[in-house]
Design a protein around this motif. Structure first.
Motif, short mmCIF file in Angstrom:
data_model
loop_
_atom_site.label_atom_id
_atom_site.label_comp_id
_atom_site.label_asym_id
_atom_site.label_seq_id
_atom_site.Cartn_x
_atom_site.Cartn_y
_atom_site.Cartn_z
N LEU A 107 0.36 -23.46 -15.20
CA LEU A 107 2.00 -23.27 -15.66
C LEU A 107 2.11 -21.88 -15.95
CD1 LEU A 107 2.39 -26.59 -17.55
CD2 LEU A 107 2.91 -26.36 -15.17
N MET A 108 1.27 -21.28 -16.59
CA MET A 108 1.47 -19.95 -17.08
C MET A 108 1.60 -18.95 -15.86
SD MET A 108 -1.53 -19.49 -20.24
CE MET A 108 -1.91 -21.12 -21.01
N LYS A 109 0.40 -19.22 -14.81
CA LYS A 109 0.74 -18.47 -13.60
C LYS A 109 1.77 -18.45 -12.81
CE LYS A 109 -3.09 -18.25 -11.14
NZ LYS A 109 -4.23 -18.48 -10.38
N ALA A 110 2.38 -20.02 -12.90
CA ALA A 110 3.54 -19.94 -12.21
C ALA A 110 4.76 -19.34 -12.71
CB ALA A 110 3.99 -21.39 -12.15
N LEU A 111 4.76 -19.01 -14.01
CA LEU A 111 5.82 -18.00 -14.71
C LEU A 111 5.60 -16.61 -14.17
CD1 LEU A 111 5.78 -19.56 -18.35
CD2 LEU A 111 7.43 -19.95 -16.42
N GLY A 112 4.31 -16.31 -13.79
CA GLY A 112 3.98 -14.87 -13.68
C GLY A 112 3.70 -14.18 -14.84
N ALA A 113 3.24 -15.01 -15.93
CA ALA A 113 2.86 -14.52 -17.31
C ALA A 113 1.47 -13.89 -17.24
CB ALA A 113 2.66 -15.47 -18.24
N LYS A 114 1.21 -12.84 -17.91
CA LYS A 114 0.23 -11.89 -17.79
C LYS A 114 -0.73 -12.11 -19.10
CE LYS A 114 0.28 -10.19 -13.72
NZ LYS A 114 -0.34 -11.10 -12.69
N THR A 115 -0.13 -12.71 -20.08
CA THR A 115 -0.62 -12.75 -21.18
C THR A 115 -0.67 -14.10 -22.06
OG1 THR A 115 1.11 -11.78 -22.57
CG2 THR A 115 -0.54 -10.18 -21.93
N ASP A 142 -14.44 -21.26 -25.01
CA ASP A 142 -14.99 -20.54 -24.07
C ASP A 142 -14.34 -21.02 -22.54
OD1 ASP A 142 -16.95 -18.87 -25.26
OD2 ASP A 142 -18.28 -20.56 -25.48
N ARG A 143 -14.10 -22.22 -22.38
CA ARG A 143 -13.74 -22.77 -21.05
C ARG A 143 -12.35 -22.18 -20.85
NH1 ARG A 143 -16.12 -27.57 -23.38
NH2 ARG A 143 -13.81 -28.33 -23.77
N LEU A 144 -11.35 -22.18 -21.87
CA LEU A 144 -10.14 -21.66 -21.76
C LEU A 144 -10.05 -20.24 -21.54
CD1 LEU A 144 -6.98 -22.20 -22.14
CD2 LEU A 144 -7.43 -21.68 -24.73
N LEU A 145 -11.02 -19.73 -22.04
CA LEU A 145 -10.85 -18.17 -21.97
C LEU A 145 -11.30 -17.78 -20.39
CD1 LEU A 145 -12.29 -16.75 -25.25
CD2 LEU A 145 -9.99 -16.46 -24.39
N ASP A 146 -12.16 -18.51 -20.13
CA ASP A 146 -12.82 -18.33 -18.72
C ASP A 146 -11.74 -18.56 -17.61
OD1 ASP A 146 -15.07 -17.40 -19.78
OD2 ASP A 146 -16.16 -19.34 -19.15
N GLU A 147 -10.94 -19.75 -18.02
CA GLU A 147 -9.77 -20.10 -17.20
C GLU A 147 -8.74 -19.26 -16.93
OE1 GLU A 147 -8.59 -23.00 -14.39
OE2 GLU A 147 -10.28 -22.91 -15.50
N LEU A 148 -8.29 -18.62 -18.16
CA LEU A 148 -7.30 -17.59 -18.30
C LEU A 148 -7.64 -16.32 -17.59
CD1 LEU A 148 -6.28 -17.89 -22.09
CD2 LEU A 148 -4.85 -18.61 -20.36
N LEU A 149 -8.88 -15.66 -17.80
CA LEU A 149 -9.18 -14.77 -17.26
C LEU A 149 -9.36 -14.84 -15.53
CD1 LEU A 149 -12.04 -13.25 -19.76
CD2 LEU A 149 -9.56 -12.22 -19.51
N GLY A 151 -7.25 -16.72 -14.04
CA GLY A 151 -6.07 -16.33 -13.53
C GLY A 151 -5.49 -15.14 -13.86
N GLY A 152 -5.98 -14.12 -13.91
CA GLY A 152 -5.49 -13.02 -14.38
C GLY A 152 -4.52 -12.92 -15.70
N ILE A 153 -4.77 -13.69 -16.70
CA ILE A 153 -4.17 -13.83 -17.73
C ILE A 153 -5.17 -13.31 -19.01
CG2 ILE A 153 -3.03 -15.23 -19.29
CD1 ILE A 153 -2.48 -17.20 -17.05
N GLU A 154 -4.40 -12.30 -19.93
CA GLU A 154 -5.28 -11.78 -20.93
C GLU A 154 -5.01 -12.67 -22.25
OE1 GLU A 154 -5.39 -7.49 -23.57
OE2 GLU A 154 -3.78 -7.82 -21.99
N PRO A 155 -5.98 -13.01 -22.70
CA PRO A 155 -5.66 -13.70 -23.98
C PRO A 155 -5.57 -13.04 -25.29
CG PRO A 155 -8.23 -13.71 -23.29
CD PRO A 155 -7.39 -12.76 -22.38
N PHE A 156 -4.96 -13.54 -26.15
CA PHE A 156 -4.48 -13.06 -27.40
C PHE A 156 -4.76 -14.19 -28.33
CE2 PHE A 156 -2.67 -9.52 -25.23
CZ PHE A 156 -2.26 -8.35 -25.92
N ALA A 157 -5.90 -14.05 -29.15
CA ALA A 157 -6.07 -15.31 -30.07
C ALA A 157 -5.66 -15.17 -31.68
CB ALA A 157 -7.70 -15.17 -30.02
#
Length: 490
Positions: A107-115, A142-149, A151-157
C-alpha cells in the motif's frame, strides 16, 4: 457554460501562449513547473529530495498482543477498563499488521511513498521492561525492515509511542520514577545496536505532551492516572530525562551515521495577524508554552517563567539532568494537527496574550481538531528560528473523517483532501522560504485503533474493515499519490 472547445476555452483564459500538449494541455500537469507557478501564483514545489511518507504506531495497528513472547503494555490493561474506550474496543487485533505487513508495505508503494515512520513495541523486545530481551522480540521488525528496504522505502523508527511495558508501571510506577527513564535508555541502546544497520533515523519519544497530560493528569489515556500538579511536572521531567538518556545510549551503541531526535506535538502559537509585533509575540509564546519539554531539551534549562509559575510544584532536578536532557539531537520531529493558540502582542510582562477561540471556529470530524492550516507554516518556522534547528520532519499530520462508503465501494473523503491540500500548501510555503523541513509523514497509512476513541475515528488513507481486515483506498490516497509524484501541491 457554453460548449467551448478546449482550445477556445484556453484562449479565452489567456493560456494560448503556453501552447497545448495533447489532451491535457500545457495548462495542466504537463506545463513546466516554473510556468505553472507563474500562472497560479503558487510557491515553488518542495525541495529536491524531500521525503514523503506515512506514519503509524505499534499498538494502534499491530495486534498480536499475546504472540511471540510479547508482554502486556499499559494500553492492554487500560483498554480493558470498562468505559475507557468509547466503543469498548481494544488493540488486541487492531489492523492485524503483525501478520499483514507485506500487504501494507505494498500500500505504501502504491502511494509512491519513500519513507515510513513506525514504532517499536517495547514490550515485544523486553516483556518485563528490563532484563533479558525476548529472543523473538525484534524478529517481526527484522522482517518488516527487510520488506520496506526491498520496496525502496526508508524506515524511520520511533522507540516509544506510549505502549510502556506494564511491568514497569507495576514495579516503578512507570514514568513517575527515574528508573523508567533509565530502563528506556537501556531498551533504546539494545534496539539501536540491533537495527541501526538498516534504520538510520530514530525518534526517541512520541508526544511527551499528550502522554503527560492525558495519561497522568486527566486519566483519559493509559495509565489512567490523575496526579497532583507537582507529580505531573515530575513525570514530564522524567520523560525528558528518558529522551536525553536515550540519545546518549543510541550514540554509544548505534552504527556510525545514525541520527536521533524527538517527535513532539509542540504547543503551536500562531500570530493572530501577521504583524511584526504579533510574530515576535508568537515566538515568545512558543518558547514559554513549551518550556516543560521542548524548550528544556533544546536549551538545557527550564525558563524562569515556567519555574516561577510552577512554584512549589516545579519538578525536582539536578544540573546533570539538564545536561542529559539537552544532549544534542540531529533533527526535531513535529506532530502538527491544529493551532493551539493565536497570539497578540501585549505590554503585560510576558509580551503576549492568547486570543480565545470563538465557538464558531472551524474544526474537523474530531471535535478537538481545529482547522488552522497556518500552523503548518508557523510551527516549524518558530522551531527553526528559536533554536537554530537545521533539520525538521513533520512526523504526523492528518485528520479523521466520516468516510462514508458509497454504493460502488468508493470513499470520497473530500474533507480530508481539503485538509491536506491546505496544510501542505502552508508547508510548501515554509520550505519555499527556507524553513528546513526535510520530510513529511502523513497520519496515517491505515484507519487504526485511535486510543480512547477506539475505531470510531478514522485517520487513514486506506479504510480498514475491522471485521474482514480489507483495506480500501480513499480519494485522499489518490490526492497524496499525486502530491508525491509532483513533489508539490498544485
Amino acid at each position: 457554460m457554453p460548449g467551448f472547445s478546449r482550445r477556445q476555452f484556453a484562449k479565452i483564459l489567456g493560456w494560448t501562449t503556453l501552447g497545448l500538449s495533447g489532451a491535457t494541455g500545457a495548462r495542466g500537469a504537463d506545463a513546466p513547473a516554473d510556468r505553472r507557478r507563474e500562472i497560479t501564483g503558487a510557491p515553488p514545489g518542495f525541495p529536491d529530495g524531500f521525503l514523503w511518507g506515512t506514519a503509524t504506531s505499534s499498538y494502534q495497528i499491530e495486534g498480536a498482543v499475546n504472540e511471540d513472547g510479547r508482554g502486556p503494555s499499559i494500553w492492554d490493561l487500560f483498554a480493558r477498563k470498562p468505559g475507557a474506550i468509547s466503543d469498548w474496543s481494544t488493540g488486541e487485533v487492531a489492523c492485524d499488521h503483525y501478520h499483514r505487513y507485506r500487504e501494507d508495505v505494498q500500500l505504501m508503494k502504491a502511494l509512491g511513498a519513500k519513507t515510513y515512520r513506525f514504532s517499536i513495541a517495547w514490550p515485544r523486545v523486553f516483556p518485563d521492561g528490563t532484563g533479558t530481551p525476548n529472543p523473538k522480540g525484534l524478529d517481526f521488525y527484522d522482517r518488516l525492515l527487510d520488506e520496506l528496504l526491498a520496496g525502496g522505502i526508508e524506515p524511520f523508527a520511533t522507540l516509544y509511542h506510549w505502549d510502556l511495558p506494564q511491568a514497569l508501571q507495576t514495579r516503578f510506577g512507570g514514568w513517575t520514577s527515574r528508573d523508567t527513564s533509565k530502563a528506556f535508555a537501556d531498551y533504546s541502546a539494545y534496539v539501536a545496536g540491533r537495527l541501526s544497520d538498516r534504520v538510520k533515523h530514530f525518534f526517541t519519544i512520541n508526544e511527551c505532551s499528550r502522554t503527560v497530560s492525558l495519561g497522568h493528569q486527566y486519566g483519559s489515556d493509559a495509565p489512567g492516572l490523575k496526579l497532583p500538579q507537582a507529580e505531573v511536572n515530575q513525570v514530564r521531567h522524567h520523560i525528558a530525562l528518558g529522551h536525553g538518556l536515550a540519545v546518549q545510549a543510541i550514540r554509544a551503541q548505534a552504527r556510525a551515521g545514525t541520527k536521533v531526535g524527538p517527535a513532539e506535538n509542540a504547543v503551536s502559537c500562531i500570530p493572530a495577524i501577521d504583524t511584526p509585533a504579533n510574530v515576535r509575540a508568537a515566538e515568545i509564546a512558543m518558547r514559554e508554552l513549551n518550556a516543560g519539554y521542548l524548550t528544556v531539551m533544546m536549551e538545557g534549562k527550564y525558563t524562569d517563567a515556567y519555574l516561577a509559575q510552577a512554584g512549589n510544584d516545579a519538578p525536582k532536578f539536578t544540573p546533570d539532568d539538564l545536561r542529559i536532557i539537552s544532549s544534542p539531537v540531529d533533527f526535531v520531529g513535529l506532530n502538527i494537527y491544529m493551532p493551539d493558540h493565536y497570539v497578540v502582542a501585549a505590554d503585560n510582562g510576558r509580551g503576549f496574550t492568547l486570543a480565545p477561540f470563538p465557538a464558531s471556529f472551524p474544526h474537523m470530524d474530531a471535535p478537538w481538531l481545529r482547522f488552522g492550516p497556518e500552523t503548518m507554516y508557523w510551527t516549524p518556522r518558530h522551531v527553526a528560528k528559536l533554536w537554530n534547528v537545521k533539520s525538521i520532519y513533520i512526523t504526523e499530520n492528518g485528520t479523521s473523517g466520516t468516510d462514508q462508503v458509497a454504493a460502488d465501494g468508493g470513499i470520497s473523503d473530500l474533507d480530508r483532501v481539503m485538509y491536506l491540500r491546505n496544510y501542505l500548501a502552508q508547508l510548501q510555503r515554509a520550505t519555499s522560504e527556507g524553513v528546513p523541513v526535510h520530510g513529511y509523514f502523513l497520519w496515517s497509512l491505515l484507519d487504526n485503533f485511535e486510543w480512547s476513541d477506539g475505531f470510531e475515528k478514522r485517520f487513514g488513507l486506506y479504510r480498514v474493515d475491522f471485521d474482514t481486515q480489507r483495506r480500501t483506498p480513499k480519494l485522499s490516497a489518490s490526492f497524496y499519490r499525486e502530491t508525491i509524484a509532483r513533489n508539490a501541491v498544485v
